[in-house]
Design a protein around this motif. Structure first.
Motif, short mmCIF file in Angstrom:
data_model
loop_
_atom_site.label_atom_id
_atom_site.label_comp_id
_atom_site.label_asym_id
_atom_site.label_seq_id
_atom_site.Cartn_x
_atom_site.Cartn_y
_atom_site.Cartn_z
N ILE A 110 12.88 -0.77 0.98
CA ILE A 110 12.24 -1.61 1.99
C ILE A 110 11.32 -2.60 1.28
CG2 ILE A 110 10.65 -1.62 3.96
CD1 ILE A 110 11.54 1.22 4.61
N THR A 111 11.39 -3.85 1.70
CA THR A 111 10.48 -4.87 1.18
C THR A 111 9.26 -4.94 2.09
OG1 THR A 111 12.34 -6.12 0.30
CG2 THR A 111 10.25 -7.30 0.55
N ILE A 112 8.10 -4.86 1.48
CA ILE A 112 6.85 -4.94 2.25
C ILE A 112 6.00 -6.07 1.71
CG2 ILE A 112 6.83 -2.49 2.85
CD1 ILE A 112 4.71 -2.12 0.63
N GLU A 113 5.17 -6.62 2.57
CA GLU A 113 4.22 -7.64 2.14
C GLU A 113 2.87 -6.94 1.98
OE1 GLU A 113 4.28 -10.90 4.88
OE2 GLU A 113 6.44 -11.15 4.66
N ASN A 114 2.19 -7.26 0.90
CA ASN A 114 0.91 -6.59 0.61
C ASN A 114 -0.10 -6.76 1.73
OD1 ASN A 114 1.92 -5.66 -1.77
ND2 ASN A 114 0.95 -7.22 -3.04
N GLU A 115 -0.04 -7.88 2.44
CA GLU A 115 -1.01 -8.10 3.53
C GLU A 115 -0.75 -7.19 4.73
OE1 GLU A 115 0.93 -12.00 5.69
OE2 GLU A 115 -0.33 -12.28 3.93
N GLU A 116 0.42 -6.54 4.79
CA GLU A 116 0.75 -5.62 5.89
C GLU A 116 0.15 -4.23 5.68
OE1 GLU A 116 5.19 -6.99 7.26
OE2 GLU A 116 5.00 -5.66 5.54
N ILE A 117 -0.32 -3.95 4.46
CA ILE A 117 -0.82 -2.61 4.14
C ILE A 117 -2.17 -2.40 4.80
CG2 ILE A 117 -1.51 -1.03 2.30
CD1 ILE A 117 0.43 -2.55 0.46
N LEU A 118 -2.25 -1.33 5.59
CA LEU A 118 -3.47 -0.98 6.30
C LEU A 118 -4.08 0.26 5.65
CD1 LEU A 118 -1.98 -1.23 9.89
CD2 LEU A 118 -3.35 -2.96 8.72
N PRO A 119 -5.40 0.45 5.79
CA PRO A 119 -5.99 1.69 5.26
C PRO A 119 -5.41 2.91 5.96
CG PRO A 119 -7.67 0.20 6.16
CD PRO A 119 -6.36 -0.42 6.42
N ALA A 120 -5.30 4.00 5.21
CA ALA A 120 -4.74 5.22 5.79
C ALA A 120 -5.69 5.81 6.82
CB ALA A 120 -4.49 6.24 4.68
N PRO A 121 -5.18 6.15 8.00
CA PRO A 121 -6.05 6.78 9.00
C PRO A 121 -6.40 8.20 8.55
CG PRO A 121 -3.79 6.61 9.80
CD PRO A 121 -3.84 5.93 8.47
N ILE A 122 -7.67 8.52 8.59
CA ILE A 122 -8.14 9.83 8.10
C ILE A 122 -7.72 10.93 9.08
CG2 ILE A 122 -10.20 11.19 7.54
CD1 ILE A 122 -11.50 8.52 6.71
N ASN A 123 -7.20 12.02 8.53
CA ASN A 123 -6.83 13.23 9.28
C ASN A 123 -5.77 13.02 10.37
OD1 ASN A 123 -8.60 14.72 7.79
ND2 ASN A 123 -10.28 14.45 9.25
N SER A 124 -5.00 11.98 10.30
CA SER A 124 -4.00 11.80 11.34
C SER A 124 -2.58 11.74 10.79
CB SER A 124 -4.29 10.55 12.16
OG SER A 124 -4.24 9.43 11.33
N ILE A 125 -2.41 11.70 9.48
CA ILE A 125 -1.06 11.62 8.94
C ILE A 125 -0.63 12.90 8.24
CG2 ILE A 125 -0.98 9.12 8.75
CD1 ILE A 125 -1.74 9.39 5.82
N GLY A 126 -1.52 13.86 8.11
CA GLY A 126 -1.14 15.14 7.53
C GLY A 126 -1.14 15.18 6.02
N ILE A 127 -1.45 14.08 5.37
CA ILE A 127 -1.49 14.02 3.91
C ILE A 127 -2.89 13.60 3.50
CG2 ILE A 127 -0.59 12.84 1.87
CD1 ILE A 127 2.03 12.45 3.36
N ASP A 128 -3.43 14.26 2.47
CA ASP A 128 -4.76 13.90 1.97
C ASP A 128 -4.78 12.42 1.61
OD1 ASP A 128 -7.18 13.69 0.71
OD2 ASP A 128 -6.96 15.54 -0.43
N THR A 129 -5.72 11.69 2.18
CA THR A 129 -5.75 10.24 2.00
C THR A 129 -6.05 9.81 0.57
OG1 THR A 129 -8.04 10.21 2.77
CG2 THR A 129 -6.32 9.70 4.39
N LYS A 130 -6.53 10.73 -0.27
CA LYS A 130 -6.77 10.33 -1.66
C LYS A 130 -5.45 10.06 -2.40
CE LYS A 130 -7.27 14.92 -3.75
NZ LYS A 130 -8.18 15.85 -4.39
N TYR A 131 -4.34 10.55 -1.85
CA TYR A 131 -3.03 10.29 -2.45
C TYR A 131 -2.26 9.16 -1.76
CZ TYR A 131 -3.93 14.87 -4.48
OH TYR A 131 -4.50 15.92 -5.14
N VAL A 132 -2.92 8.48 -0.83
CA VAL A 132 -2.25 7.45 -0.05
C VAL A 132 -2.84 6.08 -0.37
CG1 VAL A 132 -1.78 6.64 2.30
CG2 VAL A 132 -1.76 9.08 1.81
N ILE A 133 -1.98 5.13 -0.72
CA ILE A 133 -2.42 3.74 -0.97
C ILE A 133 -2.77 3.08 0.36
CG2 ILE A 133 -1.66 1.48 -1.77
CD1 ILE A 133 0.19 3.00 -3.75
#
Length: 170
Positions: A110-133
């Motif tokens: 998948i091609t993504i644009e860097n400006e589309e990247i949003l901060p990871a929502p805390i405690n809502s995705i099930g993965i520790d946010t320290k490992y999420v860009i």
């Protein structure tokens, strides 16, 4: 204004893009920068290694190279699914060498644009946010599931960092 013969309005329209390999872990759509992915393979014979952390399944021989294989669900504390059989291994290049990640399903590049990247929502995705860009709202699975998905961009540099691994083993 022209810079080196190029109209400035042309240079501003160039967006920074990256390509990621997207895959499924349970119902989560995960992405890893394609620069870090060296190979995607079907599950090969994996030999268990005693006295390793619980998330390390074992090692496999990939064309003469011994590659450790990690159960990414266990490493990220995602629940185990009894209905999904993990058949693919994503080989990534890290600072500690090549590592195989067990995944459920490959979605694709998948091609993504860097400006589309949003901060990871805390405690809502099930993965520790320290490992999420970050996360991206995508309609990649819209046809299949009639819904939009969050593409979670995993930071493999932090996940497989020598210091982090030593701290987890202590």
């Amino acid at each position: 204004m022209k810079v080196f013969g190029i109209d400035e309005s042309t240079t501003q329209s160039i967006k920074e893009e990256e390509r990621v390999i997207a895959f499924m872990l349970n119902d989560e759509l995960i992405g890893i920068n394609i620069k870090n992915v060296t190979k995607i393979t079907k599950k090969l014979d994996i030999s268990p290694v005693p006295k390793t952390p619980e998330y390390i399944i074992g090692v496999m021989n990939l064309r003469g190279n011994i590659v450790p294989v990690v159960n990414l669900k266990k490493m990220l504390d995602l629940p185990k699914s009894d209905t999904i059989d993990q058949e693919y291994i994503l080989i990534i290049d890290t600072e500690i060498g090549n590592i195989g990640l067990m995944i459920d399903k490959v979605v694709g590049a998948i091609t993504i644009e860097n400006e589309e990247i949003l901060p990871a929502p805390i405690n809502s995705i099930g993965i520790d946010t320290k490992y999420v860009i970050g996360v991206i709202i995508t309609d990649q699975e819209e046809k299949e599931h009639s819904k939009r998905n969050l593409l979670i961009l995993l930071d493999t540099d932090k996940l497989f960092n020598k210091k982090e691994i030593q701290e987890n083993q202590e």
